[in-house]
Design an enzyme around this catalytic site. Sequence first.
Site, PDB file in Angstrom:
ATOM      1  N   LYS A  72      34.499  25.689 -43.982  1.00 21.71           N
ATOM      2  CA  LYS A  72      33.829  26.266 -45.145  1.00 21.71           C
ATOM      3  C   LYS A  72      32.454  25.644 -45.314  1.00 21.71           C
ATOM      4  CE  LYS A  72      36.144  22.983 -48.167  1.00 21.71           C
ATOM      5  NZ  LYS A  72      37.528  22.752 -48.280  1.00 21.71           N
TER       6      LYS A  72
ATOM      7  N   ARG B 145      23.238  16.358 -32.392  1.00 20.40           N
ATOM      8  CA  ARG B 145      24.534  16.138 -31.733  1.00 20.40           C
ATOM      9  C   ARG B 145      25.570  16.947 -32.492  1.00 20.40           C
ATOM     10  NH1 ARG B 145      27.562  10.878 -29.545  1.00 20.40           N
ATOM     11  NH2 ARG B 145      26.031  11.319 -27.940  1.00 20.40           N
TER      12      ARG B 145
ATOM     13  N   ARG C  62      25.413   4.386 -30.430  1.00 15.63           N
ATOM     14  CA  ARG C  62      24.300   3.999 -29.563  1.00 15.63           C
ATOM     15  C   ARG C  62      23.265   5.100 -29.403  1.00 15.63           C
ATOM     16  NH1 ARG C  62      27.401   1.510 -25.356  1.00 15.63           N
ATOM     17  NH2 ARG C  62      28.809   1.482 -27.095  1.00 15.63           N
ATOM     18  N   THR C  63      23.708   6.335 -29.265  1.00 13.71           N
ATOM     19  CA  THR C  63      22.728   7.401 -29.051  1.00 13.71           C
ATOM     20  C   THR C  63      21.843   7.557 -30.279  1.00 13.71           C
ATOM     21  OG1 THR C  63      24.279   8.542 -27.592  1.00 13.71           O
ATOM     22  CG2 THR C  63      22.442   9.828 -28.422  1.00 13.71           C
TER      23      THR C  63
ATOM     24  N   HIS D 269      24.593  16.283 -22.140  1.00 13.55           N
ATOM     25  CA  HIS D 269      24.040  15.143 -22.851  1.00 13.55           C
ATOM     26  C   HIS D 269      22.841  14.715 -22.008  1.00 13.55           C
ATOM     27  CE1 HIS D 269      23.469  11.683 -25.191  1.00 13.55           C
ATOM     28  NE2 HIS D 269      24.637  11.078 -25.081  1.00 13.55           N
TER      29      HIS D 269
END
Lengths: 431, 317
Positions: free
Chosen positions: B97, B119, B69-70, B147
């Site tokens: 790595k 994010r 959703r974000t 957030h």
Amino acid sequence: MPSSRLLIKNGTVIDPAQNLQQRADVLIVDGRIERIFDSGHDAGIKVDRTIDAGGCYVCPGLIDVHVHFREPGDEEEETIASGSAAAVAGGFTTVCCMPNTRPVLDNEAQIEYVLREGQKADLANVYPVGAITKGRQGRELAEIGSMHNRGAVAFTDDGTGVGDAAVMRKALQYAKMFDTVLMQHCEEPALSGGAMHAGVVSTALGLPGAPAEAEQLMIARDLLLNRTIGCRYHVQHISTAWSVELIRRAKKDGQCVTAEAAPHHLLLTDESCRGYDTNYKMNPPLRTEADVQACIAGVIDGTIDILATDHAPHLAEEKELEFQAAPNGIIGLECALGLYIKALVLPGHINWMKLIDLMSTQPARIIKLDRGTLKPGTIADVTIINPDTNWTVDIEQFQSKSRNCPYHGWELTGRQVATIVAGQIKWALAK
Amino acid sequence: MSIKQTMSTNTPLWTRNHLLGLQSLSSQEINFILDTAASFKEVSTRSIKKVPALRGKVVVNAFWEDSTRTRTSFQLAAQRLSADVIDFSEKGSSVSKGETLIDTARNIEAMGVDVIVVRHRAAGAAEMLARTLKCSVVNAGDGAHEHPTQGLLDLYTIRERFGRIEGLKVAIVGDISNSRVARSNLWGLSKLGAEVYLIGPTTLCPRAFEKYGAKVVHDFDSVIGQVDVINMLRVQFERIQSSQFPSVREFSQMYGLTWDRFQRCKKDVFIMHPGPMNRGIEIQSEIADGPQSGILTQVTNGLAVRMAVLYLVTQAA
């Protein structure tokens, strides 16, 4: 061989071992202290070289029992040569290298290697500290006896603590036989893994916390284990108030325990981690103001025996990782003296004699080194310090290969001006 | 256009080219974002749901952690502002790595990017990028840290419902320790004068939050009749393995929003959830879908808030 004679004139000699603090000259002949005498009585003494130490303190060379020189294995971060250059530039004449290299310093050959590289660098005295367990895995004892005989001055699994109580008990029993010192990185493994001190700040930052109890638990356990064994036991980089209290009580009970502090645990708190600057990430982590005050109190009352640096070089690209992922540690050799003056001497917590005791005489005692004093006959390791020099920490001027240092730009008062090892001037501040 | 008018009088209120968290913002700045969002919300009601505010700008959604959703919300927000939107997602951590986060971000920026929406599972990741990059950085969730756009859309939704935030009692319930949503809500709500109750077991809701003005409560029922808003956090099942609570069943009994608990709430209580929901675990379906639920409104408002944020950080840059 023609004899070489060096005279350090007009300084104030501080030698805690002789309870001496007075204006005096020091004559060094063939690398050993010949004598100390009243200033102005040098007429007729033939010397090859004279240092004018007017306005300065002339002290036994500083000794740091806790450095990471990364060799073998991570020579891009530091080498024994570059670390030694940083040491003498910081006023240290002797350093003890931690064994968490790749491979680990857990056998005679590795001990020999560090000694040899130290001699090749020919700057500071470099002594290796052997691992307590093979590969620092915490399971089987390393060959403590043969490493001791080869020249390891102490033993530790630094980077981690020995988590298994049975292994640690055996290590204490075994090391006791050689009258060597076991140094412990005190951190209970079950409570490890935090990125910073577990507390109010970590709560806001959303970072996994390293609880103070992780350190305290291992100290308490080791003190219990060692109560009847009586091995020489040393707590590395002490960081919490209750750690100090545990050691204070154990000392009162006559237990065989010593402890060291690092500059950052006397000067910085976890508040510095706001902003996620990885130059404030180390293990043990920065704690609270109350912990800082308790550590300072521990230095004042003698609970903490010595001051070290935990000089831990890392590459910029490693420290550029996310806070959680970045490696622990900061470098400290080249500004430690000024930092300790700032933390302890300038606020009036301790005097100069005590500072030199904590940085030279007592470290020598713990690793049983015939140094840390200016008594006639002793090898002439000398640090000359100007207590009034104002200077600014500039990481670009460092001899160390690494730059992970949160003190860049700090204004300090008091600075080493010359470092003499066995009568040889290994470093002097450019005029 | 109403947005332009708002901007011309109030622009000095907003000077930041990043949005990293709500803890560092002032109440004026937060209110200003909410006001800007209000004018953008109107755009979504038009038949042509697009404004040219970010025409010619490039927004990158850089997601190192899963999100539906974000990510969608940011994408749509950028598109409605007429920006070019690029998606970048990478799993795996720079610890193991390969390229470091900083290097990857520098590479993305070198393509000529105006805003990077990031994010990442590591707390502080957005702050680190903001220190290094020249483009704007918008934090879309960094570990357990913040957030901020979720916090803002929650504030917006509460303000829309009650006409105010000051004086309201807001409960945030669940795994507070590991929640960036809880933190952003705490900072934002406190700054705007709400009283924040953090509710959860001692292992997931530490007293340390009291230092930041929250009321830390372990007995949900003791405050349930007093609060105006209940924001239910998602239960993270993996926390059971780390012994932070014994079982989902026990957690659900103690902290789930059951019908029985709902009956004891204030008559006009407002129910929120940042999603995705575990129906029947932290919240009963009838409540989630009922008239006092703001859950879908939160999603709608998220779009307007993210439009406002993207707009503001690019104007300041």
